[in-house]
Motif scaffolding. Structure first.
Motif, PDB file in Angstrom:
ATOM      1  N   ILE A 162       0.835  -1.204   0.000  1.00 18.92           N
ATOM      2  CA  ILE A 162       0.000   0.000   0.000  1.00 18.92           C
ATOM      3  C   ILE A 162       0.869   1.254   0.000  1.00 18.92           C
ATOM      4  O   ILE A 162       0.618   2.212  -0.750  1.00 18.92           O
ATOM      5  CB  ILE A 162      -0.947  -0.001   1.217  1.00 18.92           C
ATOM      6  CG1 ILE A 162      -1.905  -1.189   1.147  1.00 18.92           C
ATOM      7  CG2 ILE A 162      -1.740   1.305   1.289  1.00 18.92           C
ATOM      8  CD1 ILE A 162      -2.730  -1.395   2.402  1.00 18.92           C
ATOM      9  N   VAL A 163       1.914   1.266   0.830  1.00 18.16           N
ATOM     10  CA  VAL A 163       2.824   2.413   0.888  1.00 18.16           C
ATOM     11  C   VAL A 163       3.495   2.624  -0.470  1.00 18.16           C
ATOM     12  O   VAL A 163       3.590   3.754  -0.973  1.00 18.16           O
ATOM     13  CB  VAL A 163       3.887   2.199   1.985  1.00 18.16           C
ATOM     14  CG1 VAL A 163       5.009   3.220   1.845  1.00 18.16           C
ATOM     15  CG2 VAL A 163       3.258   2.316   3.360  1.00 18.16           C
ATOM     16  N   GLY A 164       3.950   1.527  -1.081  1.00 12.89           N
ATOM     17  CA  GLY A 164       4.605   1.634  -2.381  1.00 12.89           C
ATOM     18  C   GLY A 164       3.673   2.132  -3.467  1.00 12.89           C
ATOM     19  O   GLY A 164       4.062   2.947  -4.317  1.00 12.89           O
ATOM     20  N   LEU A 165       2.434   1.668  -3.448  1.00 13.91           N
ATOM     21  CA  LEU A 165       1.447   2.098  -4.436  1.00 13.91           C
ATOM     22  C   LEU A 165       1.175   3.596  -4.307  1.00 13.91           C
ATOM     23  O   LEU A 165       1.164   4.332  -5.309  1.00 13.91           O
ATOM     24  CB  LEU A 165       0.160   1.299  -4.252  1.00 13.91           C
ATOM     25  CG  LEU A 165      -0.963   1.550  -5.269  1.00 13.91           C
ATOM     26  CD1 LEU A 165      -0.518   1.166  -6.669  1.00 13.91           C
ATOM     27  CD2 LEU A 165      -2.219   0.764  -4.873  1.00 13.91           C
ATOM     28  N   ALA A 166       0.956   4.055  -3.076  1.00 18.51           N
ATOM     29  CA  ALA A 166       0.700   5.471  -2.845  1.00 18.51           C
ATOM     30  C   ALA A 166       1.918   6.320  -3.235  1.00 18.51           C
ATOM     31  O   ALA A 166       1.777   7.388  -3.850  1.00 18.51           O
ATOM     32  CB  ALA A 166       0.345   5.702  -1.378  1.00 18.51           C
ATOM     33  N   PHE A 167       3.096   5.846  -2.891  1.00 21.38           N
ATOM     34  CA  PHE A 167       4.334   6.562  -3.193  1.00 21.38           C
ATOM     35  C   PHE A 167       4.494   6.774  -4.696  1.00 21.38           C
ATOM     36  O   PHE A 167       4.813   7.883  -5.153  1.00 21.38           O
ATOM     37  CB  PHE A 167       5.518   5.778  -2.634  1.00 21.38           C
ATOM     38  CG  PHE A 167       6.847   6.435  -2.847  1.00 21.38           C
ATOM     39  CD1 PHE A 167       7.247   7.488  -2.052  1.00 21.38           C
ATOM     40  CD2 PHE A 167       7.703   5.979  -3.830  1.00 21.38           C
ATOM     41  CE1 PHE A 167       8.484   8.093  -2.240  1.00 21.38           C
ATOM     42  CE2 PHE A 167       8.942   6.569  -4.032  1.00 21.38           C
ATOM     43  CZ  PHE A 167       9.327   7.631  -3.230  1.00 21.38           C
ATOM     44  N   GLU A 168       4.234   5.746  -5.483  1.00 23.36           N
ATOM     45  CA  GLU A 168       4.381   5.847  -6.934  1.00 23.36           C
ATOM     46  C   GLU A 168       3.335   6.783  -7.544  1.00 23.36           C
ATOM     47  O   GLU A 168       3.616   7.490  -8.509  1.00 23.36           O
ATOM     48  CB  GLU A 168       4.277   4.459  -7.563  1.00 23.36           C
ATOM     49  CG  GLU A 168       5.496   3.599  -7.334  1.00 23.36           C
ATOM     50  CD  GLU A 168       6.765   4.233  -7.874  1.00 23.36           C
ATOM     51  OE1 GLU A 168       6.760   4.687  -9.038  1.00 23.36           O
ATOM     52  OE2 GLU A 168       7.765   4.290  -7.136  1.00 23.36           O
ATOM     53  N   ILE A 169       2.134   6.787  -6.996  1.00 22.66           N
ATOM     54  CA  ILE A 169       1.096   7.706  -7.480  1.00 22.66           C
ATOM     55  C   ILE A 169       1.525   9.156  -7.241  1.00 22.66           C
ATOM     56  O   ILE A 169       1.340  10.028  -8.099  1.00 22.66           O
ATOM     57  CB  ILE A 169      -0.251   7.409  -6.798  1.00 22.66           C
ATOM     58  CG1 ILE A 169      -0.811   6.079  -7.313  1.00 22.66           C
ATOM     59  CG2 ILE A 169      -1.262   8.541  -7.040  1.00 22.66           C
ATOM     60  CD1 ILE A 169      -2.054   5.599  -6.592  1.00 22.66           C
ATOM     61  N   MET A 170       2.124   9.394  -6.073  1.00 22.76           N
ATOM     62  CA  MET A 170       2.598  10.744  -5.785  1.00 22.76           C
ATOM     63  C   MET A 170       3.702  11.153  -6.773  1.00 22.76           C
ATOM     64  O   MET A 170       3.698  12.288  -7.283  1.00 22.76           O
ATOM     65  CB  MET A 170       3.139  10.821  -4.353  1.00 22.76           C
ATOM     66  CG  MET A 170       3.708  12.183  -3.988  1.00 22.76           C
ATOM     67  SD  MET A 170       4.303  12.298  -2.284  1.00 22.76           S
ATOM     68  CE  MET A 170       5.721  11.199  -2.347  1.00 22.76           C
ATOM     69  N   ILE A 171       4.641  10.247  -7.078  1.00 21.15           N
ATOM     70  CA  ILE A 171       5.721  10.561  -8.006  1.00 21.15           C
ATOM     71  C   ILE A 171       5.160  10.877  -9.395  1.00 21.15           C
ATOM     72  O   ILE A 171       5.688  11.728 -10.117  1.00 21.15           O
ATOM     73  CB  ILE A 171       6.721   9.392  -8.081  1.00 21.15           C
ATOM     74  CG1 ILE A 171       7.355   9.148  -6.719  1.00 21.15           C
ATOM     75  CG2 ILE A 171       7.800   9.678  -9.119  1.00 21.15           C
ATOM     76  CD1 ILE A 171       8.012  10.353  -6.114  1.00 21.15           C
TER      77      ILE A 171
END
Length: 280
Positions: A162-171
């Protein structure tokens, strides 16, 4: 060092040890965990170098000052040689591990190469693959010594996804200009930067709920009703709140770049909270 993002690759290796500690599997298997960590470092270095090789035009369009190829500091061929050599070294080191871990690391190398070459252009696939990268490192860490995935590790891996998914969306919000020019399909381009930021916040609210949950729910007896763990884990939760508010208020390229670095640091704080909460 900038090309291979060594600090990020090293964080992946530390995740292997963290997973081994949280699963209580590391005792008596230090050598195997050392091999797995070295393999993961080379895997990360290879992925970042190959990714920059294929992304140099997009990075140039996005004015990525942190990418040495886009800045003309390293030749593309050099990056390709470094990337492929690192992936080969990762493969060779992984042969000293058990078959499941070795195959998983080889699969990751092939997947990440395919991601860099083409898959990242497919809508949401790039985000899911990168989120899987967070999850797989946690799983690798518990499979080094045996084939059992403990409840806490499974829970921690889901949070990593979940953290990785959110992080990539922000990038993706930061990289909209170059992605649009070169046909990379991302959530902010399909919808808007505001919608993508809202999805990021929703996912991080979920992480804020899940992070301290082992204190309240008996996922692992060492964290259950451990007040010291609760205090530690609330530190990254509070930082996630500030990061979310900052992104909603300012979705500019410069602010997202700053939030990227802060988010990586907060992820590391969360990992340390679990580690010290488990050990102390």
């Amino acid at each position: 060092m900038s090309l291979v993002r060594f600090e990020n690759a090293l964080f992946g290796a530390l995740t292997i040890f963290l997973s081994g500690i949280l699963s209580s599997d590391i005792s008596g298997h230090i050598f195997e965990y050392g091999l797995a960590s070295i393999s993961v470092v080379f895997l990360g270095m290879g992925f970042f170098a190959v990714n920059d090789y294929f992304d140099f035009e997009i990075d140039r369009a996005n004015c990525r000052t942190d990418r040495p190829i886009a800045q003309g500091k390293i030749k593309r061929k050099t990056a390709l040689y470094v990337g492929v050599a690192s992936l080969i070294l990762s493969f060779l080191v992984s042969l000293g591990l058990n078959q499941i871990v070795s195959l998983l690391l080889i699969f990751n190398a092939v997947l990440f190469f395919a991601y860099s070459y083409y898959l990242k252009k497919i809508f949401l696939v790039k985000n899911i693959i990168m989120a899987y990268g967070f999850l797989s490192m946690i799983l690798v860490g518990t499979l080094v010594s045996d084939y059992v995935i403990e409840a806490l590790i499974f829970y921690y891996a889901i949070m990593g996804f979940i953290v990785g998914l959110a992080f990539e969306i922000m990038i993706d919000i930061r990289d909209m200009e170059g992605d649009r020019e070169f046909g990379v399909q991302t959530l902010p381009l399909r919808t808007s930067s505001g919608f993508a930021a809202s999805v990021f916040v929703i996912l991080y609210v979920l992480v804020m709920i899940l992070d301290p949950l082992p204190y309240f729910v008996n996922i692992d007896s060492l964290l259950y009703h451990d007040f010291f763990f609760l205090i530690l884990i609330m530190i990254p939760v509070i930082f996630y709140i500030f990061i979310s508010k900052s992104l909603l208020r300012d979705m500019s390229k410069s602010n997202v770049g700053r939030l990227r670095e802060r988010t990586i640091n907060v992820m590391q704080l969360g990992s340390l909270a679990y580690l010290f909460g488990y050990l102390l």
